[in-house]
Scaffold this active site. Structure first.
Site, PDB file in Angstrom:
ATOM      1  N   SER A  22       0.725  -1.121  -0.056  1.00 25.73           N
ATOM      2  CA  SER A  22       0.095  -0.124  -0.055  1.00 25.73           C
ATOM      3  C   SER A  22       0.843   1.332   0.171  1.00 25.73           C
ATOM      4  O   SER A  22       1.806   1.301  -0.821  1.00 25.73           O
ATOM      5  CB  SER A  22      -1.007  -0.132   1.273  1.00 25.73           C
ATOM      6  OG  SER A  22      -1.953   0.865   1.114  1.00 25.73           O
ATOM      7  N   ASP A  63      -2.150   6.366  -4.183  1.00 24.94           N
ATOM      8  CA  ASP A  63      -1.284   5.395  -3.468  1.00 24.94           C
ATOM      9  C   ASP A  63      -0.651   4.309  -4.405  1.00 24.94           C
ATOM     10  O   ASP A  63      -1.476   3.997  -5.460  1.00 24.94           O
ATOM     11  CB  ASP A  63      -1.510   5.060  -2.106  1.00 24.94           C
ATOM     12  CG  ASP A  63      -2.623   4.063  -2.050  1.00 24.94           C
ATOM     13  OD1 ASP A  63      -3.494   3.983  -2.969  1.00 24.94           O
ATOM     14  OD2 ASP A  63      -2.889   3.092  -1.131  1.00 24.94           O
ATOM     15  N   ASP A  86      -1.316   1.281  -4.518  1.00 22.72           N
ATOM     16  CA  ASP A  86      -2.142   0.204  -5.028  1.00 22.72           C
ATOM     17  C   ASP A  86      -3.522   0.482  -5.357  1.00 22.72           C
ATOM     18  O   ASP A  86      -4.467  -0.225  -5.509  1.00 22.72           O
ATOM     19  CB  ASP A  86      -2.609  -0.960  -3.906  1.00 22.72           C
ATOM     20  CG  ASP A  86      -3.011  -0.541  -2.704  1.00 22.72           C
ATOM     21  OD1 ASP A  86      -2.827   0.591  -2.293  1.00 22.72           O
ATOM     22  OD2 ASP A  86      -3.493  -1.332  -1.807  1.00 22.72           O
ATOM     23  N   ASP A 102      -6.077   2.232  -3.840  1.00 24.88           N
ATOM     24  CA  ASP A 102      -7.268   2.140  -3.152  1.00 24.88           C
ATOM     25  C   ASP A 102      -7.434   3.340  -2.228  1.00 24.88           C
ATOM     26  O   ASP A 102      -8.519   3.469  -1.661  1.00 24.88           O
ATOM     27  CB  ASP A 102      -7.221   0.894  -2.183  1.00 24.88           C
ATOM     28  CG  ASP A 102      -6.033   0.787  -1.030  1.00 24.88           C
ATOM     29  OD1 ASP A 102      -5.251   1.740  -1.234  1.00 24.88           O
ATOM     30  OD2 ASP A 102      -6.100  -0.034  -0.290  1.00 24.88           O
TER      31      ASP A 102
END
Length: 462
Positions: A106, A250, A252, A254
């Site tokens: 993340s 970010d 990833d 999400d």
């Protein structure tokens, strides 16, 4: 170097000693434990697991280990390659798989990686399931299948185009209104997978895109957490390019942060607030966020005569509360938008499409829209304790002192005062108490934080 084992998966710094870092042996160990968990839920079934990763530089190495381990445990694999976290979540249900593993740390820096573990619904494991994985990882009596029972790679194909297609097909995504506005958008995707999917989505919506850090090399151009102190480059680019807004994700994808046309932060907390405003204007329903998120969502929800509920911090907890209350929109104040119409997971693509639909229909600028929402300011601090201090006892003492106020002990201690609030949570990984406050001015928020940090220090004799 660090290895953090939690109910939501395993994350750590790559390399170093086994058990203290995320090493190849640790990846194999926890992937095997995850397969065992899914096999317990599906006795006698040939499992299918979806695997995807973000662009960080250790991703290919970890992906190879995960895929090989799954095959060695007898599970079939659908490998969607470079993919967002929400994309992998959607792919699990698309392929009718029994679970999924997302290889991403993340917002953590480049030396980190992690395994995020999903169930058959493409949602994060429950508390009980996560604890079971940790327990299974410590058992050493597992018998791996013989050669004729090994798994197969069923497919190696991207899911990004399908994810974008599903977002554009949502009834509340007004693509025509967005195309008419012809927004000029600067995108900062911190050199990860968002640099591929976010510009593609924006161009499908008729936007002119200026790409910043969009090459998915995994060499993060700045600290990848989308906080104001890390976004000076895009703020300058927006003004220089005369853009309508900036979109920041970010690694990833999400979490979604937005930057206004003058380079000012829309503020990550207000991503969900603005999207919820739009959704509630067209879909009557309730909302959910976590206890550390802004009170602004509650205020906007009440404008529509609907109910707001707070969940413990953590996506799995927010999702559980959304299902319990039937919420039509929810998420976390870190820019995580959860829109059940598509799936129960934080999804920056959904956030972008719904936000732009809102801004296009409403008209005006980002700064004008921001001024329509209640003004709150948050202060985030922590107080270090010695390992000998019982942090649970400290929090119970604070809760008892303020028993006459609105106190919520679902996740630490949150005290809702009429004009502000404080949320105290202990860390699961180090001897600290996180002190989050929110008020109508930053000065008030910081003063409230100092007050409670002083009280905690006095209780602990610090």
């Amino acid at each position: 170097m660090t290895l953090i084992k939690s109910i939501s998966g395993i994350r750590g710094t790559v390399g170093g000693a086994q058990g203290d870092n995320l090493t190849p042996l640790d990846v194999v160990k926890f992937t095997t434990a995850y397969v065992r968990l899914r096999a317990e839920a599906n006795p006698g079934k040939k499992l299918t697991i979806v695997v995807g990763r973000d662009a960080r530089i250790s991703g290919r190495m970890v992906e190879s280990l995960v895929e090989g381990t799954l095959l060695g445990c007898g599970a079939d694999v659908v490998n969607v390659g470079l993919c967002t976290t929400p994309g992998v979540e959607l792919a699990v249900t698309h392929y009718g798989a029994d679970g999924g593993i997302i290889i991403t740390a993340s917002h953590n820096p480049r030396q980190w990686n992690a395994l995020k573990l999903l169930d058959e619904k493409g949602e994060f494991l429950s508390d009980a399931q996560g604890k079971r994985v940790l327990a299974l990882a410590e058992e050493e009596d597992y018998l791996f299948p013989e050669v004729d029972a090994l798994g197969r790679v069923l497919a190696r194909e991207s899911y990004n185009d399908e994810h974008i297609r599903q977002v554009l097909a949502l009834p509340l995504v007004d693509a025509e209104a967005v195309r008419r506005r012809r927004f000029r958008v600067v995108v900062d995707a911190v050199n990860s997978v968002g640099g591929t999917v976010i510009p593609q989505l924006l161009r499908a919506l008729g936007c002119e895109v200026v790409e910043l850090n969009c090459e998915p090399t995994g060499e993060f151009a700045h600290n990848p957490e989308p906080l104001p102190e890390n976004l000076t480059q895009i703020a300058e680019a927006i003004v220089r390019e005369k853009a309508d807004l900036g979109v920041v994700v970010d690694p990833d994808v999400d979490r979604l942060a937005l930057v206004s046309e003058d380079g000012s932060m829309f503020v990550e907390e207000y991503t969900l607030v603005a999207v919820a405003d739009y959704v509630l204007s067209l879909t009557p329903g309730d909302t959910v966020s976590n206890l550390s998120s802004s009170r602004a969502l509650r205020d906007v929800t009440q404008r529509y005569g609907r109910a707001y509920a707070a969940a413990a911090v953590g996506e799995v907890n927010v999702v559980a509360k959304m299902k319990e209350t039937g919420a039509v929109i929810g998420g976390e104040g870190n820019g995580g938008v959860i829109y059940p119409e598509l799936h129960y997971g934080r999804d920056a693509l959904v956030g972008v499409a719904l936000f732009l639909s809102h801004l296009a229909r409403r008209g005006g600028t980002m700064t004008e829209l921001r001024r329509t929402y209640p003004a709150y300011f948050a202060s985030k601090n922590k107080i270090a304790l010695t390992p000998a201090i019982d942090t649970d006892k400290v929090l119970r003492e604070i809760a008892a002192r303020y028993a006459g106020e609105r106190v919520d002990t679902t996740d630490g201690v949150k005290i809702d005062f009429p004009e502000n609030w404080v949320h105290l949570r202990k860390s699961n990984t180090e001897p600290i108490i996180r002190v989050y406050t929110e008020a109508h001015t930053m000065e008030e928020a910081e003063a409230l934080a100092r007050r409670f940090m002083s009280e905690i220090g006095a209780i602990c004799g610090l």
